[in-house]
Structures are given as structure tokens and as C-alpha cells.
Motif scaffolding. Structure first.
Motif, PDB file in Angstrom:
ATOM      1  N   TYR A  60       0.846  -1.211   0.000  1.00  0.00           N
ATOM      2  CA  TYR A  60       0.000   0.000   0.000  1.00  0.00           C
ATOM      3  C   TYR A  60       0.875   1.253   0.000  1.00  0.00           C
ATOM      4  CZ  TYR A  60      -3.261  -3.449   1.993  1.00  0.00           C
ATOM      5  OH  TYR A  60      -4.030  -4.565   2.219  1.00  0.00           O
ATOM      6  N   TYR A 110       0.377   5.290   1.149  1.00  0.00           N
ATOM      7  CA  TYR A 110      -0.455   6.284   1.818  1.00  0.00           C
ATOM      8  C   TYR A 110       0.247   7.631   1.793  1.00  0.00           C
ATOM      9  CZ  TYR A 110      -2.850   2.354   4.161  1.00  0.00           C
ATOM     10  OH  TYR A 110      -3.561   1.211   4.455  1.00  0.00           O
ATOM     11  N   LEU A 147      -5.226   6.541   1.528  1.00  0.00           N
ATOM     12  CA  LEU A 147      -4.689   5.529   0.626  1.00  0.00           C
ATOM     13  C   LEU A 147      -4.603   6.073  -0.798  1.00  0.00           C
ATOM     14  CD1 LEU A 147      -3.809   2.534   0.336  1.00  0.00           C
ATOM     15  CD2 LEU A 147      -6.201   2.031  -0.200  1.00  0.00           C
ATOM     16  N   TYR A 157      -2.882   0.670  -4.082  1.00  0.00           N
ATOM     17  CA  TYR A 157      -2.477  -0.541  -3.396  1.00  0.00           C
ATOM     18  C   TYR A 157      -2.304  -1.671  -4.401  1.00  0.00           C
ATOM     19  CZ  TYR A 157      -7.434  -1.966  -3.615  1.00  0.00           C
ATOM     20  OH  TYR A 157      -8.694  -2.301  -4.044  1.00  0.00           O
ATOM     21  N   VAL A 175      -2.501  -6.117  -4.633  1.00  0.00           N
ATOM     22  CA  VAL A 175      -2.848  -7.387  -3.973  1.00  0.00           C
ATOM     23  C   VAL A 175      -1.962  -8.523  -4.442  1.00  0.00           C
ATOM     24  CG1 VAL A 175      -5.205  -6.618  -3.569  1.00  0.00           C
ATOM     25  CG2 VAL A 175      -4.679  -7.973  -5.612  1.00  0.00           C
ATOM     26  N   THR A 210       1.451  -6.239   4.054  1.00  0.00           N
ATOM     27  CA  THR A 210       0.832  -7.199   4.960  1.00  0.00           C
ATOM     28  C   THR A 210       0.759  -8.557   4.275  1.00  0.00           C
ATOM     29  OG1 THR A 210      -1.104  -7.627   6.363  1.00  0.00           O
ATOM     30  CG2 THR A 210      -1.530  -6.646   4.227  1.00  0.00           C
ATOM     31  N   ASP A 227      -1.527 -10.858   4.852  1.00  0.00           N
ATOM     32  CA  ASP A 227      -2.897 -11.358   4.770  1.00  0.00           C
ATOM     33  C   ASP A 227      -3.841 -10.215   5.125  1.00  0.00           C
ATOM     34  OD1 ASP A 227      -4.469 -14.231   4.955  1.00  0.00           O
ATOM     35  OD2 ASP A 227      -5.399 -12.687   6.188  1.00  0.00           O
ATOM     36  N   ILE A 228      -5.029 -10.211   4.548  1.00  0.00           N
ATOM     37  CA  ILE A 228      -5.917  -9.068   4.779  1.00  0.00           C
ATOM     38  C   ILE A 228      -6.425  -8.996   6.219  1.00  0.00           C
ATOM     39  CG2 ILE A 228      -6.624  -8.871   2.385  1.00  0.00           C
ATOM     40  CD1 ILE A 228      -9.178 -10.366   3.070  1.00  0.00           C
ATOM     41  N   GLN A 229      -6.286 -10.104   6.975  1.00  0.00           N
ATOM     42  CA  GLN A 229      -6.684 -10.060   8.389  1.00  0.00           C
ATOM     43  C   GLN A 229      -5.576  -9.515   9.267  1.00  0.00           C
ATOM     44  OE1 GLN A 229      -8.540 -13.443  10.265  1.00  0.00           O
ATOM     45  NE2 GLN A 229      -8.736 -14.421   8.281  1.00  0.00           N
ATOM     46  N   GLU A 230      -4.387  -9.430   8.723  1.00  0.00           N
ATOM     47  CA  GLU A 230      -3.225  -9.147   9.544  1.00  0.00           C
ATOM     48  C   GLU A 230      -2.907  -7.659   9.624  1.00  0.00           C
ATOM     49  OE1 GLU A 230      -2.604 -12.528  11.353  1.00  0.00           O
ATOM     50  OE2 GLU A 230      -1.337 -10.759  11.588  1.00  0.00           O
ATOM     51  N   THR A 231      -2.015  -7.352  10.540  1.00  0.00           N
ATOM     52  CA  THR A 231      -1.557  -5.974  10.683  1.00  0.00           C
ATOM     53  C   THR A 231      -0.757  -5.537   9.465  1.00  0.00           C
ATOM     54  OG1 THR A 231      -0.283  -4.463  12.048  1.00  0.00           O
ATOM     55  CG2 THR A 231       0.571  -6.675  11.821  1.00  0.00           C
ATOM     56  N   GLN A 232      -0.713  -4.234   9.266  1.00  0.00           N
ATOM     57  CA  GLN A 232       0.155  -3.686   8.232  1.00  0.00           C
ATOM     58  C   GLN A 232       1.499  -3.308   8.854  1.00  0.00           C
ATOM     59  OE1 GLN A 232      -2.222  -0.477   6.436  1.00  0.00           O
ATOM     60  NE2 GLN A 232      -2.639  -1.874   4.748  1.00  0.00           N
ATOM     61  N   PHE A 254       4.673  -0.875   8.409  1.00  0.00           N
ATOM     62  CA  PHE A 254       4.938   0.400   7.745  1.00  0.00           C
ATOM     63  C   PHE A 254       6.420   0.685   7.595  1.00  0.00           C
ATOM     64  CE2 PHE A 254       0.899   2.599   7.265  1.00  0.00           C
ATOM     65  CZ  PHE A 254       0.055   1.799   8.013  1.00  0.00           C
ATOM     66  N   PHE A 287      -7.798  -2.308  14.790  1.00  0.00           N
ATOM     67  CA  PHE A 287      -6.381  -2.130  15.077  1.00  0.00           C
ATOM     68  C   PHE A 287      -6.151  -0.762  15.741  1.00  0.00           C
ATOM     69  CE2 PHE A 287      -5.041  -5.566  12.188  1.00  0.00           C
ATOM     70  CZ  PHE A 287      -6.122  -5.645  11.336  1.00  0.00           C
ATOM     71  N   TYR A 321      -2.697   1.673  16.110  1.00  0.00           N
ATOM     72  CA  TYR A 321      -1.300   1.869  15.775  1.00  0.00           C
ATOM     73  C   TYR A 321      -0.778   3.097  16.530  1.00  0.00           C
ATOM     74  CZ  TYR A 321      -1.860  -1.224  11.704  1.00  0.00           C
ATOM     75  OH  TYR A 321      -2.078  -2.300  10.879  1.00  0.00           O
ATOM     76  N   LYS A 349     -10.913  -2.693   9.492  1.00  0.00           N
ATOM     77  CA  LYS A 349     -10.948  -3.382   8.203  1.00  0.00           C
ATOM     78  C   LYS A 349     -12.177  -4.279   8.184  1.00  0.00           C
ATOM     79  CE  LYS A 349      -6.968  -4.821   6.567  1.00  0.00           C
ATOM     80  NZ  LYS A 349      -5.790  -5.703   6.284  1.00  0.00           N
TER      81      LYS A 349
END
Lengths: 112, 113
Positions: free
Chosen positions: A33, A35, A45, A48, A50, A94, A96-101, A103, B34, B36, B94
């Protein structure tokens, strides 16, 4: 593991100049992504991706282009910089889309 | 579209006092939540996240947050803050199945000695 790195850290451009910001991640993450962060606006955003070879527009894509030719790299281009593009740019990835990003440290861009 | 509201743009507090940073989101469907933290001149780092299960989530540096589905809130708390907690805090949501998180505008926590 360097995580997410961004190049350059700081840049000054004149109106109309072009540049490319590089984001690299060594975690084999699928999703990446770009930003921009402006005072009082939070994170917005730009574009991005995928997966390798894919890109999509985010909330504020105008004036920017992106490419993801390799899975680990996500490039953000400004074709003709404008003062309104003065900002701090963050890249994130990230697995997975469930996971944290995760940076990067940011690129500070000033357009005169 | 999902929206996230951080109700306070700035929260000043004295060291060792408790603090709560508020976050509300718009959708009541399945969401991932989340918090941050961003220290000056750095990128964002994860404090904690809620994916499912227990509504009370514990994170790093003594922070915790509670997911309240009926009030669509995910407030961040710390019982005793330190000077080093001075930073910008972002709530993000999300929607299940979405690639894109929505970030709040941030809350600046300022801890005074």
C-alpha cells in the motif's frame, strides 16, 4: 530482516518535476500500500497492490502512478509534481488481509 | 463505506495518570480492529488488534482496548502513562474480506511531567 524500507527519506522537488519513490519489503508479503499523511487528515490511501503485477486505486490516486513488477517492490511515481503533493508518504505491506500492516519509515516530500 | 471517528484530536494528560483514547466506527458487520502508534518522524507500529474472540485485547507497552459491538467502539486505555507514550495514535478498521483498512484521523497523546 530489514522489514519495509523506503527510498529516499527526504526530497525537494520543483513544480512540474517527476520522481519515483521506492518501497521494498523482505517479508514476502502479498499486499502492499501507498499512503500519504497530512496534518489533521490521518492516512489516505493512494494506491495498493494485492500481488505481483497488480495495482488498484485508493482514495486519492490522482497525480500518482504505481507499479509492482516484483513482489518485493512497490513504486510510486509522480509524473508532474504539484505543491498539493507536499506530504509524508508511507508504504505498508501485509501478508494477509486479516493481519496488521507493517509500515516503512516514510518519505518526506516538499514540492516548491 | 466504512468510516472511523477518533473523537479527540488531542489528549493532554499528566504522567502516571490513566488515559482513554476513543474510537468509533460506522459498520456493525464483521470487522477487524487495530490501534497503531506513531512516534515523531517514524512510521506506524501496531499496538494491538482485535480479530475475534475475547473483547478485551492487550497490546504492547501496557495498552489495552475493548471491542464493543453494540456501540461500535474500540477505545484504547492505559492505566498509567509515561512521558515516552507521547505520540500519535491511530485507530483502523478493516471490514471482513476487504483489502483496505480505514484509518481514523489520529489522536495526539501529550504526556506532561
Amino acid at each position: 530482516n530489514a522489514g519495509v524500507t523506503q527510498t529516499p527519506k527526504f526530497r525537494v522537488l520543483k513544480t512540474g518535476q517527476s520522481m519515483t519513490l521506492l518501497c521494498a519489503q523482505d517479508m514476502n508479503h502479498e499486499y502492499m500500500y501507498w499512503y500519504r499523511q497530512d496534518p489533521g487528515m490521518g492516512l489516505r490511501l493512494i494506491h495498493y497492490s494485492v500481488g505481483e503485477g497488480t495495482t488498484a486505486k485508493g482514495e486519492v490516486p490522482d497525480g500518482y502512478n504505481v507499479s509492482r513488477l516484483k513482489k518485493q517492490n512497490f513504486l510510486l511515481g509522480l509524473e508532474s509534481a504539484a505543491p498539493s503533493q507536499t506530504s509524508v508518504y508511507f508504504c505498508a505491506s501485509t501478508p494477509d488481509i486479516q493481519e496488521t500492516q507493517y509500515f516503512g519509515p516514510g518519505t518526506r516530500l516538499l514540492v516548491l | 463505506a466504512q468510516s472511523v471517528t477518533q473523537l479527540d484530536s488531542q489528549v493532554p494528560v499528566f504522567e502516571e495518570a490513566p488515559v482513554e483514547l476513543r474510537c468509533n466506527y460506522s459498520s456493525s458487520v464483521s470487522v477487524y480492529l487495530f490501534w497503531y502508534v506513531q512516534y515523531p518522524n517514524q512510521g506506524l507500529q501496531l499496538l494491538l488488534k482485535y480479530l475475534s474472540g475475547s473483547t478485551l485485547v492487550k497490546g504492547i507497552n501496557g495498552f489495552e482496548a475493548e471491542f464493543n459491538k453494540s456501540q461500535t467502539s474500540f477505545h484504547l486505555r492505559k492505566p498509567s502513562v509515561h512521558i515516552s507514550d507521547t505520540a500519535e495514535y491511530f485507530c483502523a478498521v478493516k471490514k471482513g474480506g476487504s483489502y483496505i483498512p480505514t484509518f481514523g484521523r489520529g489522536t495526539s497523546l501529550i504526556v506532561h511531567p
